[in-house]
Design a protein around this motif. Structure first.
Motif, PDB file in Angstrom:
ATOM      1  N   PRO A  19       1.136  -1.007   0.182  1.00  0.00           N
ATOM      2  CA  PRO A  19       0.587  -0.027  -0.369  1.00  0.00           C
ATOM      3  C   PRO A  19       0.628   1.321   0.186  1.00  0.00           C
ATOM      4  N   LEU A  20       0.383   2.387  -0.274  1.00  0.00           N
ATOM      5  CA  LEU A  20       1.196   3.386  -0.671  1.00  0.00           C
ATOM      6  C   LEU A  20       1.221   4.432   0.766  1.00  0.00           C
ATOM      7  N   LEU A  21      -0.463   3.817   1.306  1.00  0.00           N
ATOM      8  CA  LEU A  21      -0.796   4.006   2.991  1.00  0.00           C
ATOM      9  C   LEU A  21      -0.746   3.228   4.096  1.00  0.00           C
ATOM     10  N   ALA A  22      -0.472   2.914   4.252  1.00  0.00           N
ATOM     11  CA  ALA A  22      -1.289   2.130   5.860  1.00  0.00           C
ATOM     12  C   ALA A  22      -0.820   2.861   6.682  1.00  0.00           C
ATOM     13  N   VAL A  23      -2.173   2.864   7.603  1.00  0.00           N
ATOM     14  CA  VAL A  23      -2.914   3.256   9.018  1.00  0.00           C
ATOM     15  C   VAL A  23      -3.312   2.253  10.374  1.00  0.00           C
ATOM     16  N   SER A  24      -2.841   1.958  11.414  1.00  0.00           N
ATOM     17  CA  SER A  24      -3.367   0.924  12.254  1.00  0.00           C
ATOM     18  C   SER A  24      -3.376   1.362  13.348  1.00  0.00           C
ATOM     19  N   GLY A  25      -4.058   1.387  14.416  1.00  0.00           N
ATOM     20  CA  GLY A  25      -4.581   1.858  15.527  1.00  0.00           C
ATOM     21  C   GLY A  25      -4.421   3.207  15.861  1.00  0.00           C
ATOM     22  N   LEU A  26      -4.346   4.207  14.851  1.00  0.00           N
ATOM     23  CA  LEU A  26      -4.283   5.893  14.912  1.00  0.00           C
ATOM     24  C   LEU A  26      -5.042   6.300  15.688  1.00  0.00           C
ATOM     25  N   ARG A  27      -4.961   7.149  16.383  1.00  0.00           N
ATOM     26  CA  ARG A  27      -5.973   7.426  18.041  1.00  0.00           C
ATOM     27  C   ARG A  27      -4.754   8.983  17.738  1.00  0.00           C
ATOM     28  N   VAL A  28      -6.008   9.584  17.935  1.00  0.00           N
ATOM     29  CA  VAL A  28      -5.611  11.135  18.260  1.00  0.00           C
ATOM     30  C   VAL A  28      -5.959  11.839  20.277  1.00  0.00           C
ATOM     31  N   ARG A  29      -5.611  12.397  20.812  1.00  0.00           N
ATOM     32  CA  ARG A  29      -6.040  12.956  21.789  1.00  0.00           C
ATOM     33  C   ARG A  29      -5.375  14.149  22.519  1.00  0.00           C
ATOM     34  N   ILE A  30      -6.387  14.745  22.270  1.00  0.00           N
ATOM     35  CA  ILE A  30      -6.924  16.473  22.704  1.00  0.00           C
ATOM     36  C   ILE A  30      -7.031  16.797  24.494  1.00  0.00           C
ATOM     37  N   ARG A  31      -5.454  17.102  24.935  1.00  0.00           N
ATOM     38  CA  ARG A  31      -6.154  17.875  26.946  1.00  0.00           C
ATOM     39  C   ARG A  31      -6.714  19.475  26.258  1.00  0.00           C
ATOM     40  N   THR A  32      -7.593  19.119  26.559  1.00  0.00           N
ATOM     41  CA  THR A  32      -7.973  20.548  27.345  1.00  0.00           C
ATOM     42  C   THR A  32      -7.945  21.605  28.621  1.00  0.00           C
ATOM     43  N   ARG A  33      -8.218  22.658  29.248  1.00  0.00           N
ATOM     44  CA  ARG A  33      -8.459  22.787  30.458  1.00  0.00           C
ATOM     45  C   ARG A  33      -9.478  21.998  31.523  1.00  0.00           C
ATOM     46  N   ASP A  34     -10.622  21.281  30.314  1.00  0.00           N
ATOM     47  CA  ASP A  34     -11.517  20.572  31.406  1.00  0.00           C
ATOM     48  C   ASP A  34     -12.041  18.973  31.114  1.00  0.00           C
ATOM     49  N   ALA A  35     -11.292  18.808  30.049  1.00  0.00           N
ATOM     50  CA  ALA A  35     -11.062  17.725  29.251  1.00  0.00           C
ATOM     51  C   ALA A  35     -10.080  17.053  28.756  1.00  0.00           C
ATOM     52  N   LEU A  36     -10.748  15.242  28.121  1.00  0.00           N
ATOM     53  CA  LEU A  36      -9.431  14.748  27.535  1.00  0.00           C
ATOM     54  C   LEU A  36     -10.160  14.345  26.338  1.00  0.00           C
ATOM     55  N   LEU A  37     -10.230  14.405  25.028  1.00  0.00           N
ATOM     56  CA  LEU A  37     -10.562  14.542  23.766  1.00  0.00           C
ATOM     57  C   LEU A  37     -10.222  13.256  22.841  1.00  0.00           C
ATOM     58  N   THR A  38     -11.162  12.642  22.536  1.00  0.00           N
ATOM     59  CA  THR A  38     -10.504  11.282  21.356  1.00  0.00           C
ATOM     60  C   THR A  38     -11.222  11.621  20.505  1.00  0.00           C
ATOM     61  N   PRO A  39     -11.172  12.780  19.375  1.00  0.00           N
ATOM     62  CA  PRO A  39     -11.559  12.530  18.371  1.00  0.00           C
ATOM     63  C   PRO A  39     -11.297  11.393  17.212  1.00  0.00           C
ATOM     64  N   VAL A  40     -10.023  10.833  17.484  1.00  0.00           N
ATOM     65  CA  VAL A  40      -9.837   9.145  16.247  1.00  0.00           C
ATOM     66  C   VAL A  40      -9.449   8.682  17.623  1.00  0.00           C
ATOM     67  N   ALA A  41      -9.839   7.719  17.491  1.00  0.00           N
ATOM     68  CA  ALA A  41     -10.078   6.295  18.654  1.00  0.00           C
ATOM     69  C   ALA A  41      -9.783   4.729  18.114  1.00  0.00           C
ATOM     70  N   GLY A  42      -8.405   5.246  17.346  1.00  0.00           N
ATOM     71  CA  GLY A  42      -7.980   3.455  17.114  1.00  0.00           C
ATOM     72  C   GLY A  42      -8.628   3.433  15.089  1.00  0.00           C
ATOM     73  N   VAL A  43      -8.234   3.918  14.512  1.00  0.00           N
ATOM     74  CA  VAL A  43      -8.391   3.646  12.926  1.00  0.00           C
ATOM     75  C   VAL A  43      -7.260   3.053  12.548  1.00  0.00           C
ATOM     76  N   ASP A  44      -7.794   2.110  11.365  1.00  0.00           N
ATOM     77  CA  ASP A  44      -6.548   1.473  10.301  1.00  0.00           C
ATOM     78  C   ASP A  44      -7.415   1.701   9.034  1.00  0.00           C
ATOM     79  N   PHE A  45      -6.477   1.820   8.345  1.00  0.00           N
ATOM     80  CA  PHE A  45      -6.797   2.035   6.427  1.00  0.00           C
ATOM     81  C   PHE A  45      -5.795   1.201   5.486  1.00  0.00           C
ATOM     82  N   THR A  46      -5.844   0.480   4.567  1.00  0.00           N
ATOM     83  CA  THR A  46      -4.673   1.257   3.768  1.00  0.00           C
ATOM     84  C   THR A  46      -5.323   1.315   2.331  1.00  0.00           C
ATOM     85  N   LEU A  47      -4.253   1.958   1.252  1.00  0.00           N
ATOM     86  CA  LEU A  47      -4.563   2.957   0.781  1.00  0.00           C
ATOM     87  C   LEU A  47      -3.754   2.700  -1.102  1.00  0.00           C
TER      88      LEU A  47
END
Length: 688
Positions: A19-47
């Motif tokens: 694959p040109l692009l291989a993504v596995s277990g992609l996770r993004v966490r953003i720490r704010t003043r009040d909470a921990l956001l998880t806008p991407v929670a374990g994404v997998d794909f290939t292209l």
């Protein structure tokens, strides 16, 4: 939990292709003043190279954040984790920030959603493209200018050598998007990330941009990650589809299989919310609620709170991937070989039949003209006129909707503002219940302001950010003397908030605390607060998710039936027009070129311009072939110097010498169908 890799096409075992692009277990966490956001929670794909993967879903589902994570363009407060993030076999997570600066704009090109904010307004187009060429291809001077010119020509910008020295404000929206594409391609990327590249563009410009991307991808063999909420764009462009919801992928499938029969209840609800003529007699099957906040811990299925087929298991256990041939779905309904038939749901009940009778005209417009002087020089002398509106006539009837359609720059919004006397007309008549409005002073117009209100395109810009929504709704009532006292106005505002699907408890919140669809509802509540009879709606659904759009259209139809409102609905979205409008007027360069009932104008258009608009709508067709490339159509001419004769003749395939010489007189076809065309298509009628 089992993971399923999304590939753009199944490949024979004897032809392994990395694959040109291989993504596995992609996770993004953003720490704010009040909470921990998880806008991407374990994404997998290939292209793979030369293929397009479309990430589909509502705003807030994590699509754009996934793209930013791939390019490592996350804010400082964000944390990125992945089992694998590889481009052409190279581990992007192992790259230093200096190495990533060579990847971004070079191996990875990005087309952002809004070119107006992505292009530097104080730099010429050449300077901005030259930056990319110098950084990623070591081209400078004459070589860089020659390559920049070639790139502009490749994306279909005429007279590219001269336009290189223009600034972004000198380009139309569609041309700015093409400049963004040229900049993204300047580094000769292997992967192109296109984030909502056609949002809010006219259908004609949208099809040009999509065909351009498909052609350039085929020529260069790029992989493309397309991010969108528009199912029509997905049908036209994608080889494979990934549906995202609340930070997770919930379905993946080849394009044809997905559009033939989506599996996940969320995907099915997106399809059910699409407006079209076949659903005119009933409310749209809108998806209630909104995407859940990503600051919470999910115990079960993230879609459970909105799912019409929810089970007790859905609330306690996260669903695993279920494989169905080349497709995969994350849903408990498909466990143990369950049948997809369980996903069938009843359609909303049809509207009650309309009361028969002759429609009552509320607002009549005749020969309306709005011309803006163009001034130059030290003395600001007028050197010309922009004929924004050049002789428009139309009628708005009680309880009915007139859609005014056309490309940006045709004068639609100017018509709406002139009807409300927000812009002074040069000539023509505007009558409300028989009373002339043109020429009246502001004091004389004040009693009539209650009868006519406007819902603007961008609610974030039209709602005062320093006022609570309760105060915003009450402001108009106070200014126009509606309600005996503050208490009555408060009660009326609270009732309106409940009526539009919000809560009176939200009255002290500010506009920034609401989603785009909720802000548009607040704008409608503000307009309804003074009990108008005419509502001018200027692109109220542009750039809204399909589910939010369906909720808003249902609300507008309910309010119209309850209150007898007359709508002037200004839009370029013909799918919405097919569902909502009773009559349609097609506008081109300040003039109405075709008008009649929605069934006549859209079902059997006689003007070539109307047919061009119809042909440009991306259609959802499971049997559709791969996107065909096409040369971009001519740009909309300037209203400062419109073409001689029929204004549409430079873009019309049927134009002849008569079209170039004289403007066509009005033609009356059957059933009140009117148009201005020397050679009407599919209709025979004597000239007027």
């Amino acid at each position: 939990m089992a993971r399923v890799a999304i590939t753009t096409e199944p490949r024979p075992q004897h032809e392994p292709a990395p694959p040109l692009l291989a993504v596995s277990g992609l996770r993004v966490r953003i720490r704010t003043r009040d909470a921990l956001l998880t806008p991407v929670a374990g994404v997998d794909f290939t292209l793979h190279g030369g293929e397009t993967l479309a990430l589909l879903g509502e705003s807030g589902c994590g699509k754009s954040m996934t793209a930013l994570a791939i390019a490592r363009l996350l804010p400082d407060s964000a944390g990125l984790e992945a089992q694998a993030l590889q481009l052409g076999g190279e581990d992007l997570l192992a790259c230093s920030e200096a190495a990533m600066r060579a990847v971004r704009g070079g191996r990875i090109g990005m087309v952002f959603q809004e070119p107006g904010t992505s292009l530097n307004p104080v730099m010429t187009v050449h300077a901005q493209i030259a930056e990319v060429l110098a950084r990623h291809r070591a081209l400078r001077g004459a070589a860089a200018r020659a390559e920049a010119r070639r790139l502009l020509e490749a994306v279909g910008i005429a007279d590219a050598g001269r336009r290189l020295d223009d600034y972004p404000f000198q380009f139309s929206g569609g041309m700015k998007q093409r400049v963004m594409i040229a900049m993204a391609l300047a580094g000769d990327p292997e992967l192109l990330i296109a984030d909502e590249p056609t949002t809010a563009l006219d259908v004609t410009i949208q099809v040009q941009v999509l065909d351009l991307l498909a052609r350039l991808q085929a020529e260069r063999g790029m992989g493309m990650l397309l991010i969108t909420h528009d199912l029509g764009v997905v049908a036209r462009m994608a080889h494979r589809v990934g549906v995202m919801y609340a930070g997770e992928l919930v379905e993946s499938a080849p394009r044809a299989d997905f559009f033939a029969a989506p599996l996940h209840p969320y995907a099915r609800k997106l399809f059910a919310a699409l407006p079209d003529a076949a659903q005119r007699e009933r409310p749209l099957d809108a998806l209630g609620g909104s995407v859940p906040g990503l600051d919470q811990a999910f115990a079960g299925c993230r879609f459970a709170g909105r799912c019409p087929q929810v089970m007790a298991l859905c609330r306690t256990q996260a669903p695993a991937w279920q494989q169905r041939g080349t497709r995969a779905v994350r849903c408990h309904l498909y466990a143990d070989n369950a049948s997809a038939a369980v996903l069938a749901s009843a359609l909303p009940a049809p509207f009650p039949p309309a009361t028969p009778g002759t429609p009552q005209a509320v607002l009549s417009v005749r020969d309306l003209q709005v011309h803006f002087p163009v001034r130059k020089g030290l003395l600001r002398r007028a050197v010309g006129q922009v004929r924004a509106v050049d002789g428009v006539s139309l009628d708005l009837h009680r309880g009915r909707t007139l859609a005014l359609v056309g490309e940006s720059g045709c004068g639609k919004t100017t018509v709406g503002k002139a009807l409300l006397q927000l812009i002074a007309a040069n000539a023509g008549s505007v009558r409300l219940d028989g009373e002339e409005l043109a020429g009246r002073t502001a004091a004389q117009l004040l009693p009539m302001r209650r009868a006519m209100q406007m819902v603007f395109q961008d609610p974030f810009a039209s709602l005062n950010p320093r006022m609570s929504i309760g105060a915003i709704i009450e402001e108009g009532m106070q200014a126009l003397g509606v309600g005996a006292d503050d208490g009555e106005r408060r009660r009326r505002a609270d009732a309106l908030l409940e009526r539009i699907g919000l809560s009176a408890a939200m009255r002290n919140r500010y506009p920034h605390e609401f989603s785009g669809g909720q802000r548009q509802r607040i704008a409608i509540a503000r307009a309804l607060a003074v009990s108008p009879r005419v509502l001018v709606c200027d692109e109220p659904t542009s750039a809204l998710d399909v589910s939010v759009q369906a909720q808003l259209l249902n609300l507008m139809r309910e309010l119209q039936r309850e209150m007898g409102l007359a709508y002037l609905f200004i839009t370029h979205n013909l799918a919405v027009v097919e569902y909502l409008a009773d009559e349609v007027a097609v506008m081109y360069l300040g003039r109405i070129v075709e008008s009649g009932s929605a069934a006549q104008v859209l079902g059997a258009p006689a003007h070539p311009y109307t047919r061009m608009l119809r042909a440009a709508i991306p259609r959802i067709d499971a049997a559709a072939p791969a996107p065909a490339t096409a040369a971009p159509a001519a740009e909309l001419p300037s209203a400062l110097a419109p073409p001689s004769g029929c204004h549409f003749h430079p873009r019309c395939p049927h134009a002849d010498e008569l079209c170039r010489r004289s403007y066509p007189p009005p033609r009356a076809l059957a059933g009140g169908h009117l148009l201005h065309c020397h050679h009407p298509l599919g209709a025979e009628a004597p000239r007027a």
